[in-house]
Design an enzyme around this catalytic site. Structure first.
Site, mmCIF file in Angstrom:
data_model
loop_
_atom_site.group_PDB
_atom_site.id
_atom_site.type_symbol
_atom_site.label_atom_id
_atom_site.label_comp_id
_atom_site.label_asym_id
_atom_site.label_seq_id
_atom_site.Cartn_x
_atom_site.Cartn_y
_atom_site.Cartn_z
ATOM 1 N N LYS A 6 71.199 -50.675 32.253
ATOM 2 C CA LYS A 6 71.257 -49.338 32.859
ATOM 3 C C LYS A 6 69.946 -48.586 32.676
ATOM 4 O O LYS A 6 69.380 -48.046 33.624
ATOM 5 C CB LYS A 6 72.397 -48.504 32.249
ATOM 6 C CG LYS A 6 73.775 -49.089 32.423
ATOM 7 C CD LYS A 6 74.850 -48.170 31.866
ATOM 8 C CE LYS A 6 74.769 -47.963 30.378
ATOM 9 N NZ LYS A 6 74.987 -49.172 29.567
ATOM 10 N N ARG A 59 81.779 -42.198 31.585
ATOM 11 C CA ARG A 59 82.357 -43.406 30.969
ATOM 12 C C ARG A 59 83.866 -43.329 30.878
ATOM 13 O O ARG A 59 84.502 -44.268 30.420
ATOM 14 C CB ARG A 59 81.830 -43.590 29.553
ATOM 15 C CG ARG A 59 80.380 -43.927 29.537
ATOM 16 C CD ARG A 59 79.961 -44.368 28.157
ATOM 17 N NE ARG A 59 78.541 -44.238 28.096
ATOM 18 C CZ ARG A 59 77.729 -45.118 27.545
ATOM 19 N NH1 ARG A 59 78.206 -46.188 26.982
ATOM 20 N NH2 ARG A 59 76.439 -44.928 27.561
ATOM 21 N N ARG A 96 66.122 -56.234 22.026
ATOM 22 C CA ARG A 96 65.639 -54.973 22.621
ATOM 23 C C ARG A 96 64.742 -54.214 21.650
ATOM 24 O O ARG A 96 65.025 -54.083 20.466
ATOM 25 C CB ARG A 96 66.814 -54.078 23.000
ATOM 26 C CG ARG A 96 66.320 -52.686 23.391
ATOM 27 C CD ARG A 96 67.317 -51.843 24.084
ATOM 28 N NE ARG A 96 68.587 -51.739 23.415
ATOM 29 C CZ ARG A 96 69.667 -51.232 23.983
ATOM 30 N NH1 ARG A 96 69.596 -50.808 25.227
ATOM 31 N NH2 ARG A 96 70.796 -51.168 23.332
ATOM 32 N N ARG A 134 67.188 -49.887 17.798
ATOM 33 C CA ARG A 134 68.217 -48.863 17.620
ATOM 34 C C ARG A 134 69.180 -49.220 16.492
ATOM 35 O O ARG A 134 69.497 -50.381 16.281
ATOM 36 C CB ARG A 134 69.002 -48.702 18.923
ATOM 37 C CG ARG A 134 68.464 -47.613 19.793
ATOM 38 C CD ARG A 134 68.988 -47.636 21.174
ATOM 39 N NE ARG A 134 70.436 -47.731 21.311
ATOM 40 C CZ ARG A 134 71.052 -47.763 22.483
ATOM 41 N NH1 ARG A 134 70.354 -47.707 23.603
ATOM 42 N NH2 ARG A 134 72.361 -47.856 22.550
ATOM 43 N N ARG A 154 81.232 -51.444 20.804
ATOM 44 C CA ARG A 154 80.752 -50.780 22.037
ATOM 45 C C ARG A 154 81.300 -51.492 23.268
ATOM 46 O O ARG A 154 81.700 -50.861 24.237
ATOM 47 C CB ARG A 154 79.220 -50.765 22.058
ATOM 48 C CG ARG A 154 78.625 -49.723 21.122
ATOM 49 C CD ARG A 154 77.182 -49.997 20.767
ATOM 50 N NE ARG A 154 76.268 -49.950 21.883
ATOM 51 C CZ ARG A 154 75.024 -50.417 21.841
ATOM 52 N NH1 ARG A 154 74.560 -50.958 20.723
ATOM 53 N NH2 ARG A 154 74.236 -50.333 22.888
HETATM 54 P P1 AP5 Z 1 68.849 -51.692 28.679
HETATM 55 O O1 AP5 Z 1 68.223 -51.326 29.976
HETATM 56 O O2 AP5 Z 1 68.393 -50.970 27.460
HETATM 57 O O3 AP5 Z 1 70.457 -51.649 28.816
HETATM 58 P P2 AP5 Z 1 71.457 -50.425 28.796
HETATM 59 O O4 AP5 Z 1 72.571 -50.780 29.714
HETATM 60 O O5 AP5 Z 1 70.749 -49.142 29.015
HETATM 61 O O6 AP5 Z 1 71.950 -50.579 27.296
HETATM 62 P P3 AP5 Z 1 72.412 -49.507 26.231
HETATM 63 O O7 AP5 Z 1 72.657 -50.296 24.972
HETATM 64 O O8 AP5 Z 1 71.464 -48.361 26.140
HETATM 65 O O9 AP5 Z 1 73.775 -49.034 26.795
HETATM 66 P P4 AP5 Z 1 74.886 -48.366 26.010
HETATM 67 O O10 AP5 Z 1 75.789 -47.938 27.082
HETATM 68 O O11 AP5 Z 1 75.485 -49.186 24.922
HETATM 69 O O12 AP5 Z 1 74.112 -47.232 25.189
HETATM 70 P P5 AP5 Z 1 73.838 -45.707 25.472
HETATM 71 O O13 AP5 Z 1 72.499 -45.394 24.927
HETATM 72 O O14 AP5 Z 1 74.121 -45.345 26.877
HETATM 73 O O15 AP5 Z 1 68.651 -53.275 28.487
HETATM 74 C C1 AP5 Z 1 69.062 -53.901 27.271
HETATM 75 C C2 AP5 Z 1 68.007 -54.990 26.913
HETATM 76 O O16 AP5 Z 1 68.076 -56.021 27.895
HETATM 77 C C3 AP5 Z 1 66.555 -54.480 26.913
HETATM 78 O O17 AP5 Z 1 65.841 -55.124 25.906
HETATM 79 C C4 AP5 Z 1 66.017 -54.890 28.301
HETATM 80 O O18 AP5 Z 1 64.615 -55.133 28.267
HETATM 81 C C5 AP5 Z 1 66.810 -56.164 28.572
HETATM 82 N N1 AP5 Z 1 67.108 -56.330 29.983
HETATM 83 C C6 AP5 Z 1 67.426 -55.344 30.888
HETATM 84 N N2 AP5 Z 1 67.663 -55.880 32.104
HETATM 85 C C7 AP5 Z 1 67.509 -57.233 31.956
HETATM 86 C C8 AP5 Z 1 67.627 -58.333 32.845
HETATM 87 N N3 AP5 Z 1 67.963 -58.139 34.144
HETATM 88 N N4 AP5 Z 1 67.411 -59.583 32.364
HETATM 89 C C9 AP5 Z 1 67.078 -59.781 31.048
HETATM 90 N N5 AP5 Z 1 66.942 -58.768 30.156
HETATM 91 C C10 AP5 Z 1 67.162 -57.501 30.603
HETATM 92 O O19 AP5 Z 1 74.963 -45.041 24.568
HETATM 93 C C11 AP5 Z 1 74.925 -45.174 23.161
HETATM 94 C C12 AP5 Z 1 76.182 -44.542 22.564
HETATM 95 O O20 AP5 Z 1 76.225 -43.149 22.882
HETATM 96 C C13 AP5 Z 1 77.515 -45.101 23.075
HETATM 97 O O21 AP5 Z 1 77.902 -46.250 22.364
HETATM 98 C C14 AP5 Z 1 78.445 -43.910 22.817
HETATM 99 O O22 AP5 Z 1 78.794 -43.849 21.461
HETATM 100 C C15 AP5 Z 1 77.566 -42.717 23.136
HETATM 101 N N6 AP5 Z 1 77.654 -42.285 24.542
HETATM 102 C C16 AP5 Z 1 76.690 -42.421 25.508
HETATM 103 N N7 AP5 Z 1 77.106 -41.914 26.677
HETATM 104 C C17 AP5 Z 1 78.367 -41.462 26.443
HETATM 105 C C18 AP5 Z 1 79.344 -40.848 27.275
HETATM 106 N N8 AP5 Z 1 79.120 -40.625 28.584
HETATM 107 N N9 AP5 Z 1 80.531 -40.504 26.724
HETATM 108 C C19 AP5 Z 1 80.782 -40.717 25.413
HETATM 109 N N10 AP5 Z 1 79.907 -41.309 24.566
HETATM 110 C C20 AP5 Z 1 78.711 -41.677 25.086
#
Ligand code: AP5
Length: 217
Positions: A13, A88, A127, A155, A166
């Site tokens: 994402k 979400r 990552r 992270r 997660r």
């Molecule tokens: P990356 O692009 O970082 O993936 P991502 O989907 O953004 O992963 P996140 O871990 O950030 O998602 P998340 O939903 O768990 O965390 P968030 O910060 O939103 O890619 C991942 C890796 O893969 C990177 O190294 C990249 O280089 C590699 N990659 C990317 N594309 C690739 C490809 N095509 N091929 C190969 N490699 C690739 O949320 C964190 C926490 O916050 C949640 O757990 C929750 O507790 C809270 N939170 C966030 N939003 C909410 C909400 N709306 N409501 C309630 N709680 C929330």
């Protein structure tokens, strides 16, 4: 253009939202980033947020909806943004519809990046983020230049144990959100397993072929 981006943890994402932000000149609103920023302040709210993040659980809807609402209010009448990781839950999706509706706006498309659970763990462990530029790298799939390796960060919630939590939370809560956007004809689902550039091109292609193609406004 008003987009939301949904997908499992590490589905890509943030990677794709960054690219779309640069391509379409959008405001990139990542709820994960906003919550980590609150956590880093060590405020009362930050400590509450931390207790959810470190267990891999969703932060309560009321808190996230408030943060997003405040951010959208500063977005020139919510015209050009990509929400990364929000909504979400169905409650969040409905709250977003209401908030945008009050501004006379609506979502143009909901982008869903699909990856199997088996791909996620390798992505998580490799990552690394650059605190200076915000860029996301992967040691194997998207390697950083060697000269910045020393400053890259991993992270706290990128551990195998928290990752399982997660992932389960995501799978439990996302189905009604996907159905919500599919029912409105707004869902664009893409395969997130090809390399990042291929996923990006697919997203651009699918966005361009929307009936009511989101226009540069
Ligand atoms: P990356 O692009 O970082 O993936 P991502 O989907 O953004 O992963 P996140 O871990 O950030 O998602 P998340 O939903 O768990 O965390 P968030 O910060 O939103 O890619 C991942 C890796 O893969 C990177 O190294 C990249 O280089 C590699 N990659 C990317 N594309 C690739 C490809 N095509 N091929 C190969 N490699 C690739 O949320 C964190 C926490 O916050 C949640 O757990 C929750 O507790 C809270 N939170 C966030 N939003 C909410 C909400 N709306 N409501 C309630 N709680 C929330």
């Amino acid at each position: 253009m008003r987009l939301v981006m949904i997908g499992a943890p590490a589905s890509g994402k943030g990677t794709q939202a960054n690219r779309l932000t640069r391509h379409f000149d959008l405001d990139h609103i990542s709820t994960g980033e906003m919550l980590r920023a609150e956590e880093a302040k060590r405020s009362e709210l930050g400590l509450v947020v931390e207790s959810y993040l470190k267990r891999g659980q969703l932060v309560p809807d009321s808190l996230v909806v408030k943060l997003v609402g405040e951010r959208l209010a500063h977005n020139h009448l919510a015209q050009r943004f990509i929400l990364d990781g929000f909504p979400r839950t169905l409650n969040q999706a409905l709250a977003l519809d209401r908030a945008l509706g009050e501004m006379g706006q609506a979502i143009d498309a909901a982008l869903l990046i699909e990856v199997p659970d088996s791909a996620v763990l390798e992505r998580i462990t490799g990552r690394r983020a650059d605190p200076e530029t915000g860029r996301i790298y992967h040691l194997k799939f998207s390697p950083p230049p060697p000269e910045i390796l020393h400053r890259l960060e991993q992270r706290d919630d990128d551990t195998a144990e928290v990752m399982q939590a997660r992932l389960s939370t995501y799978r439990e809560r996302i189905a009604p959100v996907v159905a919500h956007y599919r029912d409105q004809g707004l869902l664009i689902a893409v395969d997130g397993t090809p390399p990042p550039e291929a996923v990006f091109q697919e997203l651009l292609c699918r966005l361009a072929s929307l009936n009511s193609t989101p226009q540069e406004e």
